[in-house]
Motif scaffolding. Structure first.
Motif, mmCIF file in Angstrom:
data_model
loop_
_atom_site.group_PDB
_atom_site.id
_atom_site.type_symbol
_atom_site.label_atom_id
_atom_site.label_comp_id
_atom_site.label_asym_id
_atom_site.label_seq_id
_atom_site.Cartn_x
_atom_site.Cartn_y
_atom_site.Cartn_z
ATOM 1 N N CYS A 21 -7.829 -7.376 -5.092
ATOM 2 C CA CYS A 21 -7.114 -8.176 -4.098
ATOM 3 C C CYS A 21 -7.482 -9.648 -4.269
ATOM 4 O O CYS A 21 -8.474 -9.999 -4.899
ATOM 5 N N ASN A 67 -2.240 -9.096 7.387
ATOM 6 C CA ASN A 67 -2.119 -7.994 6.425
ATOM 7 C C ASN A 67 -3.315 -7.039 6.504
ATOM 8 O O ASN A 67 -3.662 -6.375 5.540
ATOM 9 N N GLU A 92 -3.716 -4.152 7.807
ATOM 10 C CA GLU A 92 -3.450 -2.740 7.510
ATOM 11 C C GLU A 92 -3.484 -2.481 6.008
ATOM 12 O O GLU A 92 -3.972 -1.440 5.554
ATOM 13 N N ASN A 93 -2.982 -3.434 5.223
ATOM 14 C CA ASN A 93 -3.027 -3.281 3.773
ATOM 15 C C ASN A 93 -4.457 -3.302 3.255
ATOM 16 O O ASN A 93 -4.849 -2.509 2.391
ATOM 17 N N CYS A 142 -4.388 -8.099 0.428
ATOM 18 C CA CYS A 142 -4.044 -6.981 -0.456
ATOM 19 C C CYS A 142 -2.586 -6.591 -0.252
ATOM 20 O O CYS A 142 -2.027 -6.768 0.833
ATOM 21 N N SER A 143 -1.998 -5.998 -1.294
ATOM 22 C CA SER A 143 -0.660 -5.428 -1.155
ATOM 23 C C SER A 143 -0.734 -4.036 -0.543
ATOM 24 O O SER A 143 0.256 -3.532 -0.008
ATOM 25 N N GLY A 144 -1.907 -3.398 -0.650
ATOM 26 C CA GLY A 144 -2.105 -2.057 -0.121
ATOM 27 C C GLY A 144 -2.149 -0.989 -1.192
ATOM 28 O O GLY A 144 -2.560 0.141 -0.929
ATOM 29 N N SER A 145 -1.733 -1.340 -2.415
ATOM 30 C CA SER A 145 -1.705 -0.356 -3.507
ATOM 31 C C SER A 145 -2.921 -0.456 -4.422
ATOM 32 O O SER A 145 -3.095 0.373 -5.313
#
Length: 242
Positions: free
Chosen positions: A198, A155, A157-158, A188-191
């Motif tokens: 996170c 993950n 990129e997130n 992290c979810s990215g948001s």
């Protein structure tokens, strides 16, 4: 069997503060809002006249944020509760507001519109290193008194998106292969607005390297404006006195 030969009664002194002694409410996030302190199990707003730069430094530290960036009465409303009836006398180096001295307020009234609003800077607990600018490089997180390498794998990129957002560096350009070191696993979810939101694990993951779209080499707070009592001035050294 165990026998108790005597019993000692201990009377502990109590403070009008609770362990959660201060909060910032009605602001844009955790690091801004109207200053309220807890007294006798209820929250009270603080009058602007009873609060200064040294007090602001302690409050920002107490709530886990960075240095104070703006202080202005009435900025975040008045609140519905009572008004704190003491004047804070912090030296500025205390870790908690409850460590500060207080004194009786000189004036018994606090005019409407004077509940103090405080904006603290976001804590600088994330940085990118060895990338040529503050918006590129290996990700490090300040944790438990030292800078630690951040690692991510599936993950990444997130995680990178959150890092770029937190640093004010725009969006992610690329996530090149990390170096050979490994670091704290972050998920992290990215948001999220910061890595603090996170989840993390102390299982090691490959070190994360991020290149963000921004290339600002000057920290964004260097261009902030300090505000006090409705007037503002540039933060350029000697002019930024409260």
């Amino acid at each position: 069997s165990l026998s108790v030969s005597s019993t000692k009664l201990i009377e502990c002194s109590t403070n009008s503060f609770s362990p959660e002694s201060v909060r910032l409410v009605d602001g844009a996030g955790l690091c801004s809002g109207r200053v309220e302190v807890k007294s006798n199990q209820s929250w009270a707003s603080v009058c602007e006249a009873d609060f200064d730069r040294q007090d602001a430094e302690v409050v920002c530290r107490d709530v886990g944020c960075g240095a104070p960036a703006a202080l202005q009465g009435g900025l975040y409303g008045e609140g519905e509760g009572q008004t704190w009836d003491k004047e804070f006398q912090c030296k500025g180096n205390e870790s908690l507001l409850l460590d500060c001295d207080t004194s009786d307020r000189e004036n018994n009234t606090c005019l409407p519109g004077n509940a103090v609003g405080l904006t603290c800077s976001e804590p600088d607990d994330v940085r990118l290193v060895e990338g040529g600018s503050r918006c590129a490089g290996g990700v490090e997180w300040y944790d438990q008194g030292e800078w630690r390498i951040v690692g991510a794998d599936w993950n990444k990129e997130n995680v990178a998106a959150v890092v770029c957002r937190q640093l004010g560096c725009g969006s992610t350009v690329s996530v090149p292969p990390g170096n050979t070191t490994r670091g704290i696993g972050v998920f992290c979810s990215g948001s999220e607005s910061s890595l603090r939101e996170c989840s993390r694990s102390y299982y090691l993951r490959p070190g994360l390297t991020v290149i963000c779209s921004g290339n600002n080499k000057i920290h964004k707070m260097a261009k902030s404006r300090w505000t006090l009592g409705g007037t503002s001035r540039s933060n350029n050294g000697s002019d930024a006195k409260w």
